[in-house]
Design a protein around this motif. Structure first.
Motif, PDB file in Angstrom:
ATOM      1  N   PRO A 160     -13.491  -8.256 -10.614  1.00  0.00           N
ATOM      2  CA  PRO A 160     -14.017  -6.963 -10.151  1.00  0.00           C
ATOM      3  C   PRO A 160     -14.906  -7.060  -8.904  1.00  0.00           C
ATOM      4  O   PRO A 160     -15.199  -6.044  -8.296  1.00  0.00           O
ATOM      5  N   TRP A 161     -15.339  -8.245  -8.518  1.00  0.00           N
ATOM      6  CA  TRP A 161     -16.141  -8.382  -7.288  1.00  0.00           C
ATOM      7  C   TRP A 161     -15.250  -8.515  -6.057  1.00  0.00           C
ATOM      8  O   TRP A 161     -15.741  -8.612  -4.943  1.00  0.00           O
ATOM      9  N   ASN A 162     -13.941  -8.578  -6.286  1.00  0.00           N
ATOM     10  CA  ASN A 162     -13.000  -8.767  -5.183  1.00  0.00           C
ATOM     11  C   ASN A 162     -12.406  -7.417  -4.777  1.00  0.00           C
ATOM     12  O   ASN A 162     -11.593  -6.837  -5.502  1.00  0.00           O
ATOM     13  N   LYS A 163     -12.815  -6.945  -3.626  1.00  0.00           N
ATOM     14  CA  LYS A 163     -12.427  -5.604  -3.193  1.00  0.00           C
ATOM     15  C   LYS A 163     -10.910  -5.466  -3.007  1.00  0.00           C
ATOM     16  O   LYS A 163     -10.323  -4.475  -3.433  1.00  0.00           O
ATOM     17  N   ARG A 164     -10.309  -6.457  -2.383  1.00  0.00           N
ATOM     18  CA  ARG A 164      -8.851  -6.384  -2.138  1.00  0.00           C
ATOM     19  C   ARG A 164      -8.086  -6.300  -3.454  1.00  0.00           C
ATOM     20  O   ARG A 164      -7.139  -5.545  -3.592  1.00  0.00           O
ATOM     21  N   GLN A 165      -8.521  -7.109  -4.411  1.00  0.00           N
ATOM     22  CA  GLN A 165      -7.873  -7.058  -5.733  1.00  0.00           C
ATOM     23  C   GLN A 165      -8.035  -5.678  -6.357  1.00  0.00           C
ATOM     24  O   GLN A 165      -7.088  -5.101  -6.879  1.00  0.00           O
ATOM     25  N   MET A 166      -9.240  -5.156  -6.300  1.00  0.00           N
ATOM     26  CA  MET A 166      -9.509  -3.876  -6.986  1.00  0.00           C
ATOM     27  C   MET A 166      -8.788  -2.716  -6.315  1.00  0.00           C
ATOM     28  O   MET A 166      -8.456  -1.728  -6.960  1.00  0.00           O
ATOM     29  N   TYR A 173      -2.699   3.069 -12.194  1.00  0.00           N
ATOM     30  CA  TYR A 173      -2.564   3.552 -13.575  1.00  0.00           C
ATOM     31  C   TYR A 173      -1.260   4.313 -13.714  1.00  0.00           C
ATOM     32  O   TYR A 173      -0.837   4.994 -12.780  1.00  0.00           O
ATOM     33  N   ARG A 174      -0.651   4.206 -14.886  1.00  0.00           N
ATOM     34  CA  ARG A 174       0.590   4.937 -15.126  1.00  0.00           C
ATOM     35  C   ARG A 174       0.297   6.173 -15.957  1.00  0.00           C
ATOM     36  O   ARG A 174      -0.741   6.272 -16.612  1.00  0.00           O
ATOM     37  N   ARG A 175       1.280   7.096 -15.940  1.00  0.00           N
ATOM     38  CA  ARG A 175       1.106   8.358 -16.675  1.00  0.00           C
ATOM     39  C   ARG A 175       0.857   8.129 -18.159  1.00  0.00           C
ATOM     40  O   ARG A 175       0.212   8.936 -18.819  1.00  0.00           O
ATOM     41  N   ASN A 176       1.401   7.046 -18.694  1.00  0.00           N
ATOM     42  CA  ASN A 176       1.227   6.794 -20.133  1.00  0.00           C
ATOM     43  C   ASN A 176      -0.122   6.138 -20.444  1.00  0.00           C
ATOM     44  O   ASN A 176      -0.395   5.782 -21.579  1.00  0.00           O
ATOM     45  N   GLY A 177      -0.934   5.929 -19.404  1.00  0.00           N
ATOM     46  CA  GLY A 177      -2.271   5.388 -19.643  1.00  0.00           C
ATOM     47  C   GLY A 177      -2.396   3.890 -19.390  1.00  0.00           C
ATOM     48  O   GLY A 177      -3.483   3.330 -19.510  1.00  0.00           O
ATOM     49  N   GLU A 178      -1.294   3.246 -19.003  1.00  0.00           N
ATOM     50  CA  GLU A 178      -1.370   1.807 -18.732  1.00  0.00           C
ATOM     51  C   GLU A 178      -2.088   1.526 -17.424  1.00  0.00           C
ATOM     52  O   GLU A 178      -1.987   2.301 -16.471  1.00  0.00           O
ATOM     53  N   ILE A 179      -2.750   0.377 -17.387  1.00  0.00           N
ATOM     54  CA  ILE A 179      -3.350  -0.109 -16.135  1.00  0.00           C
ATOM     55  C   ILE A 179      -2.418  -1.188 -15.586  1.00  0.00           C
ATOM     56  O   ILE A 179      -1.876  -1.990 -16.347  1.00  0.00           O
ATOM     57  N   PHE A 180      -2.204  -1.188 -14.278  1.00  0.00           N
ATOM     58  CA  PHE A 180      -1.312  -2.206 -13.703  1.00  0.00           C
ATOM     59  C   PHE A 180      -1.779  -2.626 -12.311  1.00  0.00           C
ATOM     60  O   PHE A 180      -2.623  -1.968 -11.697  1.00  0.00           O
ATOM     61  N   VAL A 181      -1.206  -3.736 -11.846  1.00  0.00           N
ATOM     62  CA  VAL A 181      -1.520  -4.233 -10.509  1.00  0.00           C
ATOM     63  C   VAL A 181      -0.374  -3.856  -9.589  1.00  0.00           C
ATOM     64  O   VAL A 181       0.786  -4.161  -9.880  1.00  0.00           O
ATOM     65  N   ARG A 182      -0.701  -3.168  -8.513  1.00  0.00           N
ATOM     66  CA  ARG A 182       0.336  -2.704  -7.597  1.00  0.00           C
ATOM     67  C   ARG A 182       0.849  -3.843  -6.729  1.00  0.00           C
ATOM     68  O   ARG A 182       0.074  -4.647  -6.221  1.00  0.00           O
ATOM     69  N   GLY A 183       2.171  -3.869  -6.586  1.00  0.00           N
ATOM     70  CA  GLY A 183       2.782  -4.914  -5.773  1.00  0.00           C
ATOM     71  C   GLY A 183       2.856  -4.538  -4.301  1.00  0.00           C
ATOM     72  O   GLY A 183       3.281  -5.341  -3.464  1.00  0.00           O
ATOM     73  N   ASP A 184       2.433  -3.302  -3.959  1.00  0.00           N
ATOM     74  CA  ASP A 184       2.604  -2.814  -2.577  1.00  0.00           C
ATOM     75  C   ASP A 184       1.292  -2.778  -1.802  1.00  0.00           C
ATOM     76  O   ASP A 184       1.146  -2.027  -0.852  1.00  0.00           O
ATOM     77  N   LYS A 185       0.321  -3.579  -2.238  1.00  0.00           N
ATOM     78  CA  LYS A 185      -0.978  -3.547  -1.558  1.00  0.00           C
ATOM     79  C   LYS A 185      -1.266  -4.835  -0.798  1.00  0.00           C
ATOM     80  O   LYS A 185      -2.421  -5.159  -0.507  1.00  0.00           O
ATOM     81  N   GLY A 186      -0.225  -5.575  -0.494  1.00  0.00           N
ATOM     82  CA  GLY A 186      -0.393  -6.758   0.353  1.00  0.00           C
ATOM     83  C   GLY A 186      -0.883  -8.007  -0.364  1.00  0.00           C
ATOM     84  O   GLY A 186      -1.200  -9.004   0.283  1.00  0.00           O
ATOM     85  N   LEU A 187      -0.922  -7.978  -1.702  1.00  0.00           N
ATOM     86  CA  LEU A 187      -1.324  -9.192  -2.422  1.00  0.00           C
ATOM     87  C   LEU A 187      -0.092 -10.063  -2.650  1.00  0.00           C
ATOM     88  O   LEU A 187       1.008  -9.566  -2.866  1.00  0.00           O
ATOM     89  N   ASP A 188      -0.309 -11.356  -2.622  1.00  0.00           N
ATOM     90  CA  ASP A 188       0.714 -12.344  -2.898  1.00  0.00           C
ATOM     91  C   ASP A 188       1.332 -12.077  -4.285  1.00  0.00           C
ATOM     92  O   ASP A 188       0.609 -11.725  -5.215  1.00  0.00           O
TER      93      ASP A 188
END
Ligand SMILES: [Zn+2]
Length: 259
Positions: free
Chosen positions: A132-138, A143-158
């Motif tokens: 949570p201290w990593n801005k790029r990661q955060m 979030y998905r409509r069903n309430g899941e939390i996920f990591v987006r693949g389209d934000k430039g992270l490896d």
């Protein structure tokens, strides 16, 4: 999960850390990990925990660092989490810069079967990539409509990083409850994280419909709403629980309106 801007170590905490480290009688210098974990923990117990909790509470705007549930500075409402596990890093065990305020992860919630714990209660001492201290990661948290939390693949992270972060969310911090082999959520956490995030999404949908009917759902209108929420994440302001979910869907809508 939200970006946490880590603040400077409170003076009283700094002094206590130095005192423990520099007092030969404390036994600190002889501690060797992992075998002396217990001794190190007993030194950690000597830290000014009320002041630590108070500082973490403020810097996290009253929310658990992992799940965004409401926490309070009292000992029975917040745990002090070592981001780098205490059993793993002697130097950071007494270092405020390694601390986060987290919830009890369902330990105090109604005993349902299966009782699925989350956050630190699920993690124990395991290593984390997500931070949570990593801005790029955060910025890549979605979030998905069903309430899941996920990591987006389209934000430039490896892509390896995306996979590791998602694993942390699902398997280490268990923020999506229990999933089956196909990745479908079959049981929520005891703290009802998935259901809570889903209900925020639904309330956002209702708001959008209402604003749309009133013909006020414009870019500038939504920008104001976004600013209002973001103010809760500044200074010593307190934020509403799961604020990251509402912000995510507001910002997504804002992007659509821009097109
Ligand atoms: Zn939590």
């Amino acid at each position: 999960m939200l970006y946490i801007h880590k603040r400077r170590t409170p003076d009283i905490v700094k002094r206590k850390t130095a005192e423990i480290i520099n007092t030969p009688d404390s036994g600190y210098s002889a501690i060797c990990l992992p075998e002396d974990t217990k001794q190190l923990r007993s030194l950690f117990e000597k830290m000014p925990k009320n002041e630590i909790r108070e500082a973490l509470y403020k810097e996290q705007h009253g929310l658990c660092a992992y799940c965004m549930r409401k926490i309070a500075p009292q000992y029975d409402s917040m745990k002090i989490e070592h981001y780098k596990a205490l059993s793993e890093d002697k130097e950071r065990a007494l270092d405020y810069q390694n601390y986060m305020g987290v919830c009890y992860g369902g330990e105090k919630d109604k005993d349902e079967k299966p009782h699925i714990l989350c956050c630190d209660a699920a993690r124990n001492e395991r290593k984390l990539t997500i931070n949570p201290w990593n801005k790029r990661q955060m910025e890549a948290i979605g979030y998905r409509r069903n309430g899941e939390i996920f990591v987006r693949g389209d934000k430039g992270l490896d892509s390896k990083l995306v996979t590791d972060m998602q694993k942390d969310l699902d398997e280490v911090l268990v923020l999506n409850g229990k999933k089956d082999a196909e990745g479908k959520v079959v049981f929520d956490t005891a703290s009802k994280l998935v259901a809570s995030r889903r209900s925020i999404y639904q309330s956002v949908c209702t708001q959008f419909e209402r604003w749309d009917e009133k013909k006020c759902l414009t870019k500038s209108f939504l920008k104001e709403k976004i600013n209002f929420l973001e103010k809760q994440l500044q200074g010593d302001a307190m934020a509403e629980p799961y604020i990251g979910v509402r912000l995510y869907f507001y910002k997504r809508k804002y992007k659509k309106l821009e097109k």
